[in-house]
Design an enzyme around this catalytic site. Structure first.
Site, mmCIF file in Angstrom:
data_model
loop_
_atom_site.group_PDB
_atom_site.id
_atom_site.type_symbol
_atom_site.label_atom_id
_atom_site.label_comp_id
_atom_site.label_asym_id
_atom_site.label_seq_id
_atom_site.Cartn_x
_atom_site.Cartn_y
_atom_site.Cartn_z
ATOM 1 N N GLY A 1 -1.458 -9.839 12.333
ATOM 2 C CA GLY A 1 -2.149 -8.578 12.609
ATOM 3 C C GLY A 1 -2.870 -7.938 11.440
ATOM 4 C CD GLU B 1 -10.263 -9.415 18.946
ATOM 5 O OE1 GLU B 1 -11.339 -10.031 18.824
ATOM 6 O OE2 GLU B 1 -9.903 -8.820 19.972
ATOM 7 C CG HIS C 1 -2.020 -1.101 1.089
ATOM 8 N ND1 HIS C 1 -2.793 -1.525 2.162
ATOM 9 C CD2 HIS C 1 -2.416 -1.843 0.021
ATOM 10 C CE1 HIS C 1 -3.615 -2.481 1.747
ATOM 11 N NE2 HIS C 1 -3.400 -2.700 0.463
HETATM 12 P P1 OAD Z 1 -7.098 -3.566 10.392
HETATM 13 O O1 OAD Z 1 -7.167 -2.406 11.307
HETATM 14 O O2 OAD Z 1 -8.242 -3.799 9.478
HETATM 15 O O3 OAD Z 1 -6.907 -4.895 11.245
HETATM 16 C C1 OAD Z 1 -5.954 -4.976 12.271
HETATM 17 C C2 OAD Z 1 -5.895 -6.409 12.781
HETATM 18 O O4 OAD Z 1 -4.861 -6.467 13.744
HETATM 19 C C3 OAD Z 1 -7.179 -6.906 13.453
HETATM 20 O O5 OAD Z 1 -7.519 -8.189 12.948
HETATM 21 C C4 OAD Z 1 -6.796 -6.993 14.934
HETATM 22 O O6 OAD Z 1 -7.445 -8.076 15.602
HETATM 23 C C5 OAD Z 1 -5.303 -7.246 14.850
HETATM 24 N N1 OAD Z 1 -4.525 -6.772 16.017
HETATM 25 C C6 OAD Z 1 -4.784 -5.728 16.861
HETATM 26 N N2 OAD Z 1 -3.795 -5.590 17.765
HETATM 27 C C7 OAD Z 1 -2.877 -6.567 17.479
HETATM 28 C C8 OAD Z 1 -1.624 -6.930 18.041
HETATM 29 N N3 OAD Z 1 -1.091 -6.283 19.095
HETATM 30 N N4 OAD Z 1 -0.958 -7.964 17.494
HETATM 31 C C9 OAD Z 1 -1.467 -8.637 16.427
HETATM 32 N N5 OAD Z 1 -2.653 -8.330 15.854
HETATM 33 C C10 OAD Z 1 -3.343 -7.311 16.372
HETATM 34 O O7 OAD Z 1 -5.712 -3.424 9.605
HETATM 35 P P2 OAD Z 1 -5.254 -4.096 8.242
HETATM 36 O O8 OAD Z 1 -5.768 -5.480 8.108
HETATM 37 O O9 OAD Z 1 -3.806 -3.884 8.132
HETATM 38 O O10 OAD Z 1 -5.301 0.333 3.673
HETATM 39 O O11 OAD Z 1 -5.991 -3.170 7.190
HETATM 40 C C11 OAD Z 1 -5.785 -3.360 5.837
HETATM 41 C C12 OAD Z 1 -5.814 -2.050 5.114
HETATM 42 O O12 OAD Z 1 -7.013 -1.336 5.438
HETATM 43 C C13 OAD Z 1 -4.728 -1.084 5.495
HETATM 44 O O13 OAD Z 1 -3.509 -1.299 4.816
HETATM 45 C C14 OAD Z 1 -5.303 0.233 5.100
HETATM 46 C C15 OAD Z 1 -6.699 0.060 5.629
HETATM 47 O O14 OAD Z 1 -7.678 0.830 5.035
HETATM 48 C C16 OAD Z 1 -4.970 1.475 3.094
HETATM 49 O O15 OAD Z 1 -4.635 2.450 3.720
HETATM 50 C C17 OAD Z 1 -5.050 1.397 1.615
#
Ligand code: OAD
Length: 234
Positions: free
Chosen positions: A177, A205, A110
């Site tokens: 994550g 989660e 991204h």
């Molecule tokens: P999300 O915010 O959608 O998901 C974050 C994930 O991390 C969730 O499944 C949480 O359960 C998990 N999580 C939280 N704390 C954690 C920890 N300490 N250790 C491990 N896991 C943890 O983020 P992404 O999946 O990265 O795109 O989101 C994908 C894309 O959506 C991003 O790149 C961004 C966003 O819109 C763009 O900006 C284009």
């Protein structure tokens, strides 16, 4: 599973990887998209309507990211890259934490918060100071935008092809994550599985894709990575 030195390993990371560094995730409690509507801050249309508003938002994200540091999990990953040269980190994160911990083989799906791109010429600018750009305009007079993938943007074809090539060749795929809710990234765990990789999910989660993994580790990134490495006899 026992790793061999030449195994292809993929770490597939999302915002949860950076959470222990203090960078907010996008969804769930404290998520960026709960506080800010992406339609106003993270799409081409918003940038056209109010470029300074969008640039202020990304500047704030850089300033906040500078207050955070890579955590032990990032450095552990760097250690694996050192020991297993065919390791690739495929990240959805734009904060540069993997590179800050020394990892070299990083595919940024991204884009990066730390680069700006001229809207009309495509030129990349990296002359940042304390998260700020001295000039929001390119020499050509047009606004520069963050060199990241916003909602409704297309991903770079070369990056996608490289990612697919890397995933289909990997024998171990470790997702850390990510909610796996944004395409095309959300399709990569299945691609790894179909290509025969052993797949592990680290996430406190459950996610929509949890059921396709060979193993799930319900822990935060740092601790989860430690447990994962014990399992794969690193
Ligand atoms: P999300 O915010 O959608 O998901 C974050 C994930 O991390 C969730 O499944 C949480 O359960 C998990 N999580 C939280 N704390 C954690 C920890 N300490 N250790 C491990 N896991 C943890 O983020 P992404 O999946 O990265 O795109 O989101 C994908 C894309 O959506 C991003 O790149 C961004 C966003 O819109 C763009 O900006 C284009």
């Amino acid at each position: 599973m026992k790793l061999n030195r030449n195994d292809n390993i993929v770490f597939f990371t999302g915002a949860g990887m950076s959470a222990e560094s203090g960078v907010p995730t996008y969804r769930g409690s404290g998520g960026i998209w709960n506080e800010y509507q992406w339609e106003e801050y993270a799409c081409e249309r918003a940038f056209r309507n109010n470029p300074n508003n969008v640039l202020d938002f990304h500047e704030l994200r850089r300033i906040e990211a500078l207050k955070c540091k890579p955590h032990a999990g990032h450095f552990r990953m760097k250690g694996i890259e050192d020991k297993y040269p065919n390791t690739t980190i495929i990240t959805q994160n734009i904060d540069g934490m993997h590179q800050r911990s020394g990892s070299k083989n990083v595919i940024e799906l991204h884009g990066s918060l730390w680069r700006m791109r001229c809207e009309s010429e495509g030129t990349i600018h990296e002359d940042l100071e304390n998260g700020k750009y001295s000039n929001r305009y390119c020499e050509c007079g047009n606004f520069q935008r963050p060199d990241i993938i916003w909602f409704q943007d297309m991903l770079d074809e070369k990056i996608i092809n490289n990612t697919i090539f890397t995933i289909t060749a990997c024998s171990l795929f470790i997702s850390i994550g990510t909610s796996a809710s944004v395409w095309p990234a959300a399709g990569f765990p299945k691609l790894a599985k179909q290509s025969g990789a052993y797949c592990i999910e680290i996430n406190p989660e459950e996610t929509e894709l949890s059921s396709i993994y060979d193993e799930v580790i319900r822990e935060k990134a740092g601790r989860g990575l430690e447990l994962c490495l014990e399992k794969v006899q690193y």
